[in-house]
Every structure is written in C-alpha cells, then in structure tokens.
Design an enzyme around this catalytic site. Structure first.
Site, PDB file in Angstrom:
ATOM      1  N   CYS A  38       0.817  -1.216   0.000  1.00 50.96           N
ATOM      2  CA  CYS A  38       0.000   0.000   0.000  1.00 50.96           C
ATOM      3  C   CYS A  38       0.855   1.273   0.000  1.00 50.96           C
ATOM      4  O   CYS A  38       1.637   1.507   0.924  1.00 50.96           O
ATOM      5  CB  CYS A  38      -0.915  -0.010   1.221  1.00 50.96           C
ATOM      6  N   VAL A  78      -5.887   0.918   5.575  1.00 55.14           N
ATOM      7  CA  VAL A  78      -4.538   1.125   6.104  1.00 55.14           C
ATOM      8  C   VAL A  78      -3.925   2.299   5.354  1.00 55.14           C
ATOM      9  O   VAL A  78      -4.276   2.523   4.192  1.00 55.14           O
ATOM     10  CB  VAL A  78      -3.663  -0.143   5.942  1.00 55.14           C
TER      11      VAL A  78
HETATM   12  N1  LIG Z   1      -7.083   8.119   2.105  1.00 52.83           N
HETATM   13  C1  LIG Z   1      -6.508   6.942   2.701  1.00 52.83           C
HETATM   14  C2  LIG Z   1      -6.423   5.823   1.681  1.00 52.83           C
HETATM   15  C3  LIG Z   1      -5.898   4.521   2.265  1.00 52.83           C
HETATM   16  C4  LIG Z   1      -6.203   3.310   1.363  1.00 52.83           C
HETATM   17  O1  LIG Z   1      -6.987   3.392   0.414  1.00 52.83           O
HETATM   18  N2  LIG Z   1      -5.599   2.138   1.701  1.00 52.83           N
HETATM   19  C5  LIG Z   1      -5.886   0.933   0.968  1.00 52.83           C
HETATM   20  C6  LIG Z   1      -4.683   0.077   0.702  1.00 52.83           C
HETATM   21  S1  LIG Z   1      -3.568   0.841  -0.414  1.00 52.83           S
HETATM   22  C7  LIG Z   1      -6.848   0.065   1.779  1.00 52.83           C
HETATM   23  O2  LIG Z   1      -6.768   0.002   2.984  1.00 52.83           O
HETATM   24  N3  LIG Z   1      -7.749  -0.597   1.077  1.00 52.83           N
HETATM   25  C8  LIG Z   1      -8.753  -1.450   1.630  1.00 52.83           C
HETATM   26  C9  LIG Z   1      -9.975  -1.458   0.765  1.00 52.83           C
HETATM   27  O3  LIG Z   1      -9.954  -0.855  -0.318  1.00 52.83           O
HETATM   28  O4  LIG Z   1     -10.953  -2.089   1.140  1.00 52.83           O
HETATM   29  C10 LIG Z   1      -5.144   7.316   3.285  1.00 52.83           C
HETATM   30  O5  LIG Z   1      -4.530   8.277   2.792  1.00 52.83           O
HETATM   31  O6  LIG Z   1      -4.712   6.703   4.261  1.00 52.83           O
END
Ligand SMILES: N[C@@H](CCC(=O)N[C@@H](CS)C(=O)NCC(=O)O)C(=O)O
Length: 281
Positions: A38, A78
C-alpha cells in the site's frame, strides 16, 4: 463481497521491507497497521524511518475488515496507527488514520526525533507545503490510478489520460525550489514523502500500459525541457532515498499485486472510486 483483492501474495513484506518489518515486530505501544503493497502505508512508514521512531509494524490484510481492525478505523483502510494513551491518561489505545494526518501527527508528536518534516517557524512556507501535499493527494495520485486502470474500452483515450497526468506532474514540479533535489531544495520534507510511493510505482505503468508513463526524453521535450529536467532530478533522488528503499518490497511482488488495477478489476475502494469517477477514499 468480492474476494478479488484478498488473495494477494505474499501476505507479508519481502525484500528490504521484510527486514524492516522484522526489526519492528516486537510489541510496542505505538503500532502501525499496514499492508506491504500500500502506497498510503509507505508514506507513514517512511516517516517512522526518517525520524527513527520506535514502533511495532503489524501487517494486516485491509480487505478482510476484521472487527478488531474496524474498531480502530471504521473506514477499514490502512495505514491505521494505534497511539498509546497520554502519560497518566488511562489504558485506551487512541487510533489515527488517513496517511497525511498520520504523517503530520508523527512529525509533530516526535519533534525531537530526526528532522522536522514541515517548516516550523514559517507559517507561509508550511501552508505552501500543505497546498502541494494537497495537489499530490487530489490531482497526482488520482491521475496515477486513472492511468494504470485505463483499458481500451474507456471513452477517454489513454493519450488523454496520460496528458492529464503529465500536466499535474509538471504543475507540481514548477513549484519545486531550483536548488534541488527536493521540493524544498536541500531540505527533505513531507511534500516529498507524499509523492514518493507513487514515484516508486511508476514502473508499473511502464510495465502494464501501452506507451507507459511516457515522459518525453531529454532533447525531445520542447518547451518543457527545463521542467522535466527538474522532475528527473527529484525522481532520481526520491527513488534512491534510504527510507524509501527500506520500505520497499521485491519489485516482482508489486507487479503481481497491481495486475488487477491494470486490468481494472480491482475491488479496492481506491480502484472502485477511480472506475466510477469519484474522488478517492
Ligand atoms: N485516504 C486513505 C487511503 C488509504 C487506502 O486506500 N488504503 C488501501 C490500501 S492501499 C486500503 O486500505 N484498502 C482497503 C480497501 O480498499 O478495502 C489514506 O490516505 O490513508
């Protein structure tokens, strides 16, 4: 619920990031819940390394949405940071999330550790940094996903998407101090950290998309010769920054992990938002 993104292999960091994670596996009150693949996590991981902050790295699969994880972060994303209670302030863990918020928190909460990553004494410079951090979040990063998720059946041609991405990169680059290599010249800052993980992942666009990132070569850049030369200086420095390399797994694993983005079949929140033309979560 689509199981699409839960089969990511491996389920742990590899390469340099595996060594870093292993050296921060012991229990610690400050915990970073992350996923090796990520880029938002990599931002916060870079800050922990840059400032030498003691912590525990906990690898989780954010697509599984375990109840204990949702209790910390109802958005189910995350990075999520578990912050210890204040001295004498009870036993409750205090969660934080949103990568840019977590990064700023770590910079402020550990002022004595490592360099400050936002200018402290100058409110205008600090605000200017935040402006360009916002540019990365609201323009460059969405442009990256539009490009990597582009498929030939889309109404917009890939050249158009790429041109839009270039415009956002150039707007960012024109704001860089000339002294270089960093956004603030000789001073490494949060602005650099915000974009670093996607700079590292640009090779995925070259790998998967016809025409790749497509930044023109030196001598073929017309009026943009100077701005792309400055971009090259920043890019060459950021991908070699030790904290960026320390938080990086084996390249082949990213190629596997991003295949579903390239095919535009990912069920991640970021991927779905991109497909539907919504702003990113
Ligand atoms: N705006 C958030 C975005 C975080 C994000 O999208 N993380 C992804 C992994 S890269 C995640 O946890 N995805 C889980 C999902 O899409 O269900 C940040 O800046 O922390």
């Amino acid at each position: 619920m689509a199981a699409v993104d839960t089969s990511l292999l491996p389920s742990r960091p590899t390469g340099a990031a595996a060594s870093l994670a292993a050296s921060h596996a012991a229990d610690h009150a400050l915990k970073l819940y992350g996923g090796w693949f990520c880029p938002f996590v990599q931002r916060t991981w870079i800050i922990l390394v840059e400032k030498g902050i003691d912590h525990q790295y906990v690898e989780i699969n954010p697509y599984h949405k375990a109840p204990e994880f949702l209790a910390l972060n109802p958005r189910g994303l995350v990075p999520t940071l578990a912050v210890p209670p204040p001295p004498g302030g009870g036993s409750g863990v205090r969660p934080l999330y949103e990568s840019s918020v977590v990064c700023e928190y770590l910079d402020e909460a550990y002022p004595e550790q490592g360099p400050r990553l936002l200018p402290v004494g100058d409110a205008y410079e600090r605000a200017r940094c935040r402006l360009w951090m916002d540019h990365v979040a609201s323009r460059v990063v969405p442009g990256f996903y539009r490009l990597i998720q582009h498929t030939p059946d889309k109404a917009e041609r890939i050249d158009e998407v790429r041109r839009g991405f270039h415009e956002q990169l150039k707007a960012f680059t024109r704001e860089m101090d000339e002294g270089g290599p960093w956004f603030l010249g000789q001073r490494f800052s949060l602005v650099d950290v915000m974009l670093a993980p996607w700079a590292k992942r640009l090779f995925l666009i070259d790998h998967y998309k016809p025409g790749g990132v497509g930044i023109p070569r030196e001598g073929e850049r017309g009026d943009d010769e100077e701005v792309w030369a400055r971009w090259d200086r920043w890019f060459d420095a950021i991908v070699e920054r030790q904290s960026v390399k320390d938080t990086w797994s084996d390249e082949a694993q990213y190629i596997k992990a991003y295949k579903r983005y390239a095919e535009d079949t990912t069920q991640s929140e970021v991927g779905k938002a991109t497909r539907q033309g919504r702003s990113l979560p």
